[in-house]
Motif scaffolding. Structure first.
Motif, short mmCIF file in Angstrom:
data_model
loop_
_atom_site.label_atom_id
_atom_site.label_comp_id
_atom_site.label_asym_id
_atom_site.label_seq_id
_atom_site.Cartn_x
_atom_site.Cartn_y
_atom_site.Cartn_z
N GLY A 6 0.80 -1.24 -0.07
CA GLY A 6 0.11 -0.07 -0.03
C GLY A 6 0.81 1.43 0.03
N PHE A 7 1.66 1.23 0.64
CA PHE A 7 2.92 2.49 0.89
C PHE A 7 3.39 2.73 -0.46
N ASN A 9 2.43 1.61 -3.28
CA ASN A 9 1.35 2.16 -4.45
C ASN A 9 1.27 3.56 -4.29
N ASN A 10 0.90 4.03 -3.17
CA ASN A 10 0.49 5.60 -2.84
C ASN A 10 1.76 6.37 -3.35
N TRP A 13 1.91 6.03 -7.37
CA TRP A 13 0.55 6.53 -7.93
C TRP A 13 0.20 7.93 -7.24
N GLY A 14 1.03 8.68 -6.79
CA GLY A 14 0.61 9.98 -6.19
C GLY A 14 -0.04 10.88 -7.41
N SER A 252 -11.17 11.29 -8.18
CA SER A 252 -10.98 9.79 -8.45
C SER A 252 -11.28 9.44 -9.81
N LYS A 259 -4.87 5.67 -14.02
CA LYS A 259 -4.13 4.51 -13.47
C LYS A 259 -4.68 3.19 -14.44
N GLU A 321 -13.34 7.91 -2.52
CA GLU A 321 -12.05 7.32 -1.59
C GLU A 321 -11.78 8.18 -0.29
N ASP A 456 -0.01 -2.92 -9.33
CA ASP A 456 0.06 -1.62 -9.55
C ASP A 456 1.73 -1.27 -9.02
#
Length: 515
Positions: A6-7, A9-10, A13-14, A252, A259, A321, A456
Motif C-alpha cells: 500500500g505504501f 502504491n501510494n 501513483w501520487g 477519483s 491508472k 475514496e 500497480d
C-alpha cells in the motif's frame, strides 16, 4: 505485506505522477504533430505488411504479442474497477490517456527498433537496450531490467491469474487451485518454445477473442440502442463533475481512469517496446506506428466494450475514496432508504431493494455481492443475455489474461538476455520460466485486493524508469518519423539509415546497411 504494498502504491501513483503521465503523453502528441490522428490509416495498413524472417517476427505477430500484454484483465476487471471507484467519468479519462498514450507508444517502440540487437536466434530490444545505447547509462538500463523482471515475474502475473480464477469460479464453480494448475501447465507448454511459440499462439488467440468480445458488446449495444446517447452523455458529464452525485469524485475519476488506462494500454510502461523490437521491418517508424494502433485497439475498442456493457445495466457504484462506504446505484440513481443513500462497503453491490413487509426495515432481495471487477462485468452481460454473461466473460477473460501472462514471460526473457549471456543466460531463462509459473499459480489463491495492489506497484516501477528515459532520448524517434514521412512523400518504401540521420548507437542498422 499489505501495508508495504500500500505504501509503495501510494508513492508510485501520487497525484503528481498521474497528471505527469498525462502531460508527457500530451507533449509527445504535440511534438509528433499528433501522429495518432495524421497517420491513423497508415497504422492499420502497416500491421498487415512485413514478413517474418529467420530471426524476426512479422509486424502482425509483434502486434499480437504487444496486444497479448495490453489486452488482459485490465480491459474487463480493470474497467469495471475504474467505474466502481471513479464513476462513469473514469471511462472518459481512459479514452483520453489512450489517445495521447498512442504517441508515447510510438516513441518507445520506435526507440526499441532503432537500438535493437541481433542475437544468435532472434532480435532483442526494449527499454534496457535503448537506455544503454541512447543514454549511454548502463547502470540505469540495469535498474530497468531488474525492475522489469520483478514486475513481470513476481508482481503482475498474479493480477491476471487471480482475475481468471475469480471469473471461472463465479461462472462454473471451479476451485481456484484447479484453475491455477491448468494455467501453470498451459503456460509451461507454450513458453518452453520461446518467442516464436508465443508469437504463433498470440496471433491466433488474440484476434479471435478480441473480435468475439467486441461482437458481444455490439450485440448488447444494439439491444440497448436507445440508451447509447444517454450513456455517452453520462460519461462526459460525470468526467468533469457536472452532475451533483459525481461532483465530489472528479479526482477519483481522473486518477482511476488514468491508472487503469495505463494498466490496460501500457503506453509508457515499456512493455510493448519489447515485441516491437523483434519485428522484421525496413524502418523503425513502421513498427512504432503499428504499436500506436495497438493502444487504440486495447482501450478505445475493448475497454469501451466493457464500459458500455456495464453502464447499460444502470447498476454501478461511486466510491468516494475519502469516505468509508459505497453509494449503491440502481438504474443510474443513488438508491435511498428512508431518504438516505443505501450504502455498503467494501464490495461492489447489485440487487433489488425494498422493505420487509413485517418490520418495515430496509431489505435487499435478489442480492448479489461482487468483489471482483470481472464478476461485475459478468453480471452486466447477464443482464442483457440471461445465463450467458458469466461463462462468456469467464472464457474471454481466460484467453485475454492468459495471453498477457505469456507476454509478461517474453518481456522477462528479453531482460534476462540483456543482463546475462552464454550459460548464465540459459540458466536465467529457466529460472524465469519457473518463477512466472509459480507466480501465476499463487495469484489464483491470494486475495484480489492484494493482487491488484502488487500489480500497480510493478506497473508504477516500470513506468517511472521508462518515462524518464524516453523523455531524455526521444530525439531519434522524432527524427525517424520525419525521415519516414519524407521517404513516403517521395513515393519510396522507407528504409532506415542511422548514419545519414546522425543517430549513434544503432549498431544493428549500421551493420545491416554495410551488408
Amino acid at each position: 505485506m499489505g501495508d508495504v504494498v500500500g505504501f509503495l502504491n501510494n508513492f508510485f501513483w501520487g497525484p503528481w505522477f498521474i497528471y505527469g503521465i498525462m502531460l508527457i503523453g500530451l507533449f509527445f502528441s504535440v511534438i509528433t504533430r499528433f501522429l495518432q490522428v495524421r497517420h491513423i490509416k497508415e497504422m492499420f495498413v502497416l500491421m498487415f505488411k512485413g514478413e517474418k524472417s529467420e530471426k524476426g517476427i512479422s509486424s502482425f505477430q509483434a502486434l499480437a504479442i504487444a496486444l497479448s500484454g495490453r489486452v488482459g484483465t485490465g480491459n474487463i476487471a480493470g474497467t469495471a474497477t475504474a467505474i466502481g471507484m471513479g464513476g462513469p467519468g473514469a471511462v472518459f479519462w481512459m479514452w483520453l490517456i489512450a489517445f495521447i498514450g498512442a504517441a508515447t507508444a510510438y516513441v518507445e517502440s520506435t526507440l526499441a527498433q532503432i537500438y535493437k540487437e541481433e542475437k544468435e536466434t532472434e532480435y532483442r530490444g526494449g527499454p534496457a537496450f535503448y537506455i544503454e545505447k541512447g543514454m549511454g547509462q548502463k547502470w540505469f538500463a540495469v535498474i530497468f531490467a531488474v525492475a522489469a523482471l520483478l514486475a513481470m515475474l513476481i508482481l503482475m502475473p498474479g493480477v491476471q491469474s487471480n482475475a481468471i480464477a475469480g471469473a471461472m469460479n463465479n461462472a462454473f464453480g471451479i476451485d481456484n487451485w484447479i484453475i491455477g494448475l491448468i494455467i501453470a501447465i498451459l503456460l509451461g507448454v507454450i513458453i518452453i518454445g520461446g518467442v516464436k511459440s508465443i508469437a504463433n499462439a498470440a496471433q491466433v488467440i488474440v484476434p479471435f477473442m478480441a473480435l468475439a468480445y467486441i461482437l458481444m458488446a455490439l450485440i448488447i449495444i444494439v439491444l440497448n440502442i436507445g440508451e447509447v446517447p444517454g450513456v455517452i452523455a453520462l460519461i462526459f458529464s460525470s468526467a468533469f463533475g457536472a452532475q451533483e452525485i459525481f461532483g465530489g469524485i472528479i479526482g477519483s475519476a481522473i486518477a482511476w481512469g488514468v491508472k487503469r488506462g495505463i494498466y490496460s494500454n501500457e503506453a509508457g510502461q515499456g512493455t510493448g517496446a519489447h515485441p516491437a523490437a523483434a519485428a522484421e521491418v525496413s524502418h523503425p517508424a513502421k513498427q512504432g506506428l503499428v504499436q500506436a494502433a495497438s493502444v487504440y485497439i486495447d482501450t478505445l475498442l475493448i475497454c469501451s466494450a466493457t464500459a458500455f456493457m456495464i453502464l447499460f445495466t444502470g447498476m454501478y457504484n461511486v466510491h468516494d475514496e475519502g469516505a468509508d462506504k459505497v453509494q449503491v446505484m440502481v438504474d443510474g440513481e443513488v438508491h435511498k432508504v428512508d431518504g438516505e443513500p443505501y450504502e455498503i462497503y467494501p464490495t461492489i453491490f447489485t440487487g433489488e431493494f425494498g422493505k420487509d413487509e413485517y418490520t418495515g426495515e430496509a431489505q435487499v432481495s435478489y442480492a448479489q455481492t461482487i468483489k471482483e471487477g470481472a464478476a461485475y462485468t459478468q453480471y452486466a452481460v447477464d443482464e442483457a443475455l440471461p445465463g450467458f454473461g458469466a461463462p462468456f466473460v469467464a472464457i474471454a477473460l481466460f484467453f485475454f489474461a492468459f495471453t498477457t501472462i505469456m507476454a509478461y514471460y517474453y518481456i522477462a526473457e528479453t531482460n534476462v538476455a540483456y543482463l546475462f549471456s552464454g550459460g548464465a543466460e540459459k540458466i536465467g531463462i529457466w529460472i524465469a520460466k519457473i518463477a512466472i509459473i509459480v507466480a501465476a499459480f499463487y495469484g489464483t489463491v491470494r486475495t484480489s485486493d492484494l493482487a491488484w495492489a502488487m500489480g500497480d506497484v510493478g506497473l508504477g516501477l516500470m513506468v517511472w524508469i521508462n518515462v524518464i528515459a524516453i523523455l531524455i532520448i526521444m530525439k531519434p524517434a522524432i527524427v525517424a518519423l520525419k525521415d519516414y514521412e519524407k521517404q513516403k512523400k517521395e513515393g519510396k518504401d522507407p528504409v532506415f539509415d542511422p548514419t545519414k540521420l546522425g543517430i549513434k548507437g544503432a549498431t544493428f542498422w549500421e551493420e545491416r546497411n554495410k551488408k
